[in-house]
Design a protein around this motif. Sequence first.
Motif, short mmCIF file in Angstrom:
data_model
loop_
_atom_site.label_atom_id
_atom_site.label_comp_id
_atom_site.label_asym_id
_atom_site.label_seq_id
_atom_site.Cartn_x
_atom_site.Cartn_y
_atom_site.Cartn_z
N ASN A 118 -1.51 16.25 -12.77
CA ASN A 118 -2.71 16.48 -11.97
C ASN A 118 -3.13 15.20 -11.27
OD1 ASN A 118 -5.71 16.12 -11.99
ND2 ASN A 118 -5.53 18.34 -12.15
N ALA A 119 -3.53 15.32 -10.00
CA ALA A 119 -3.84 14.14 -9.19
C ALA A 119 -4.95 13.30 -9.81
CB ALA A 119 -4.24 14.57 -7.78
N LEU A 120 -5.91 13.94 -10.43
CA LEU A 120 -7.01 13.21 -11.06
C LEU A 120 -6.47 12.25 -12.11
CD1 LEU A 120 -10.32 13.31 -11.71
CD2 LEU A 120 -9.44 14.36 -13.77
N ILE A 121 -5.63 12.77 -12.99
CA ILE A 121 -5.14 11.96 -14.09
C ILE A 121 -4.13 10.94 -13.59
CG2 ILE A 121 -3.85 12.06 -16.26
CD1 ILE A 121 -5.20 14.80 -16.68
N ALA A 122 -3.24 11.38 -12.70
CA ALA A 122 -2.21 10.48 -12.19
C ALA A 122 -2.85 9.25 -11.54
CB ALA A 122 -1.33 11.21 -11.18
N THR A 123 -3.83 9.48 -10.66
CA THR A 123 -4.38 8.35 -9.91
C THR A 123 -5.42 7.59 -10.73
OG1 THR A 123 -6.02 9.77 -8.83
CG2 THR A 123 -3.93 9.45 -7.70
N GLY A 165 0.82 -1.21 0.00
CA GLY A 165 0.00 0.00 0.00
C GLY A 165 0.85 1.25 0.00
N ALA A 166 1.90 1.24 0.85
CA ALA A 166 2.78 2.40 0.94
C ALA A 166 3.46 2.67 -0.40
CB ALA A 166 3.83 2.18 2.02
N ILE A 167 3.88 1.59 -1.07
CA ILE A 167 4.56 1.77 -2.36
C ILE A 167 3.58 2.37 -3.38
CG2 ILE A 167 5.61 0.55 -4.30
CD1 ILE A 167 6.74 -1.42 -2.12
N PHE A 191 0.12 11.16 0.32
CA PHE A 191 -0.18 10.06 -0.60
C PHE A 191 0.30 8.72 -0.03
CE2 PHE A 191 -0.93 13.14 -4.06
CZ PHE A 191 -2.04 12.54 -4.63
N VAL A 192 1.49 8.73 0.58
CA VAL A 192 2.00 7.50 1.16
C VAL A 192 1.07 7.04 2.29
CG1 VAL A 192 3.89 6.45 2.45
CG2 VAL A 192 4.38 7.96 0.52
N VAL A 214 4.16 5.87 -5.28
CA VAL A 214 4.13 6.04 -6.74
C VAL A 214 3.19 7.20 -7.09
CG1 VAL A 214 3.37 4.97 -8.90
CG2 VAL A 214 4.75 3.66 -7.27
N ASN A 215 1.98 7.17 -6.54
CA ASN A 215 1.03 8.26 -6.81
C ASN A 215 1.64 9.60 -6.44
OD1 ASN A 215 -1.15 6.77 -7.78
ND2 ASN A 215 -1.85 6.28 -5.71
#
Lengths: 512, 347
Positions: free
Chosen positions: B152-157, B135-137, B246-247, B141-142
């Motif tokens: 952008n967080a939307l696209i990245a995730t 989960g942490a990894i 995120f982590v 990554v995110n």
Amino acid sequence: METDVQSPRGSGDEVVIDVSRVSKSFPGVLALSDVSIRLAKGEIHGLVGENGAGKSTLVNIIAGIHQADSGAIAIRGEHIEHYDNRIASRMGVSVVHQERSLSPNLTVAENIFGGSPPTHFRWIVDRRTRDRKVVELLQLLNANIAPNTLAGELSSAEQQLVEIAKGLSRETRLLVLDEPTAALTVTETEQLFAVVRTLAAQGVAVLYISHRLHEIFELADRVTVLRDGKVTATKSVGEVDEQSLIRFMIGRELHEVRHRRVPKTSANPLLVVEHLKSSPHVKDVTFSVNPGEIVCLAGLIGAGRSEVCETIFGFRSRHGGVVSIDGVPHAQMSPNKAMALGVGFVPEDRKDGGLFLNLSVRSNMMSTNIESVARHGIVRADLADDLALRFVDELHIVTPDVHQLVGNLSGGNQQKVLLAKWLARQPRLLMVDEPTRGVDVGAREDIYRILRELADNGTAVLAVSSELPEVLAIADRIVVLAEGVSTGELTGETTEEEILALATPRINEGGR
Amino acid sequence: MAIDETITGLGPASIKRMAVTRSPGRRVGHFAKEFGLSLVRSRPKLLVVLIVVLGAYMTIAHSSQFMTTGNLQAVAINATTDAILVVGMMILMIAGVFDLSIGSTLGLSGVASAMFVVNLHQSTAVAILAGLAVGAICGLVNGLIVVKIRINALIATLATLGIFEGITQLLSGNGVDQISNNYAAVGQNTFLGLQLPVWIAVVIVGAAAFAVGRTTYFRRFYFIGGNQKAARLSGIRVDRLVLTAFVLMGVLAGVAGVLEAARLNAAVVSAGTGEELTVITAAVLGGASLAGGEGKIFGGVLGVIFLSLVTNCLIIIGVTVFWQNIVVGLVLLVAVSLDRWKRASRL
């Protein structure tokens, strides 16, 4: 008010635009008051004034972007009732704004013709005709740019030329150029001048706005000076020289010294900046600030003053030069590191980089030093309250309580909260960028007093201001920048004229 | 005051007559008005009222089914996964970002953890730690994509949502079942009548609520979400903090994944499908905004409890569960509209 309505070149003939007695106010500001300006066919008319004198507002009214509160606009003798930007463009008014308006991911041709390209059957874009016209337009401007280049790939000078081509793509009777040479080199400027002269010879009236007074003398037939939203002079250029133009721009009685400037000499300046460079706005800036001294960075918009502060603070990357604090040169800073060295920075736009508008007065004040109101990593509400109440009291901040959202306070009180946020850290060097922008008179005086007290207590203060009276009122020493270069230092008795003379870019210094 | 008089509809004469008796009524009226306004101002308060009203209605109307130990335990255990996830999501949303990949992260962590037991024959403790590490990894990554590559967080995730899910499928096909009794105990043992995951969620929520409410470290997220540029200029290490958030989100998704796998004694690839939307809904109901800078941990948890309760009510009443999505959607719209209205009228 001295006016001269006769146009020297216009041979008394057709008036292209007649703006008469126009006033415009924005909430809290009277931007234009009773302004009249008239351009004849084929005339090049300069428009000058200090920052905030109302030039942009006038341009926006002529472009039809803003509507005047009162007054009238007539084009070619026809009085126009509801003047807006659609009517303006239909009547042949083209405005090239100071801010770039090209879409970077569209081609030059698409940008130039925008929403109304030549068409087949009204619906299908006639690319061939369009591109041919674009090439013609660009040739007229001596620009060698392919129509299908993406606008984003052009240099800023090329973009400027495309903007002008865009302005000329429709039939143009009045061309308004707002600071067109800000991004141009000397050669490109000369080319542009040649184009403007050609257009004028063809009968286009040109309203030419520039901070560079020598350009006005080189290019214009007549010049109108705005100050505080009023026309202070309309003269043919033969009647005036640079000195008198500056006098019309600044107005009021000159040589007024508000504050005894006593430069604090010190063997150990707190901040020394040598040959600072930060692309693209800061080219070669050198100055120092001593403890207990208020140094003002003066200059025109675009001179790179804010950028100098941002570079010192490490918010912007440094591309050359040395920044020493306490005599120790430092490599590229970060805001964090600068703060650890005792530097504080009140940025220019309190809403953009300064305040957290949706957070409380208290939260804002602790944002720079949350550790100081915490014990063992846990925020103590009582310490935070103490901090906030102390500054609300000391700086006379008007707020119902410290939990009020900062966005609900008045401009002056917001600015004080912004100051408090940095005072709370007790910086040894405080940089304040436009400390009184959009602030009422009372708060302004308070802020001057606060800065003076800081200096008296040994803080080194570096202030940036566009308002010359403010510079004269608070500075112990004035460092003048012009186009990213420090051009001089003024101490002792000085005047707005002296500052402006140093701040106005000189053509023989080579543009950029 | 004017409103009170209009409502009672009394003329000046009768007002004088009623002067003595009127004042307590006015106080009640005033209180009611203030209370109503405070509900509009604060979504968490609104949620508390809705939860109490809903609970009271169910207790009165459907007591035999609703107020049973079994049902309440079910409500609690159903809310557990979302409650753990909403903690991480709330912190991200306070900082002005969010994570759509939490469902996939949850699935991947659960499957990976289960495989440590089934395929690699590791102990339960090692397998749990492995699940959290996965989960942490995922979170790292995110975070790196958002902070370093500046996507952008939307696209990245959205991208990693698919990637993590794909990895899970590659690893295990449809999933892993019959993990081990030892492992299952973590999710199935009970303490004071509630399953262990419920207690773990309670501890996480409590700790996070304290941390976000009081510690200097987590208070900084409000500055980041409030005005990122101003936060940078205030010396806050924005990138580092967002990366940590995120982590943390990834670790929490890992916890949820492991607990879910343990509870079912099986790790299903689709265990977390759709979680992201439920959790973001709960966070927004609880006071978060997509712009950032707002929200409290308890608000998000109230959102989770509310959603869990709505589902439970609909099931008991015997309405088809399809209505759940409609009801939740409407509540979300109404809650956020109140917010708009509040802003516009500067209450």
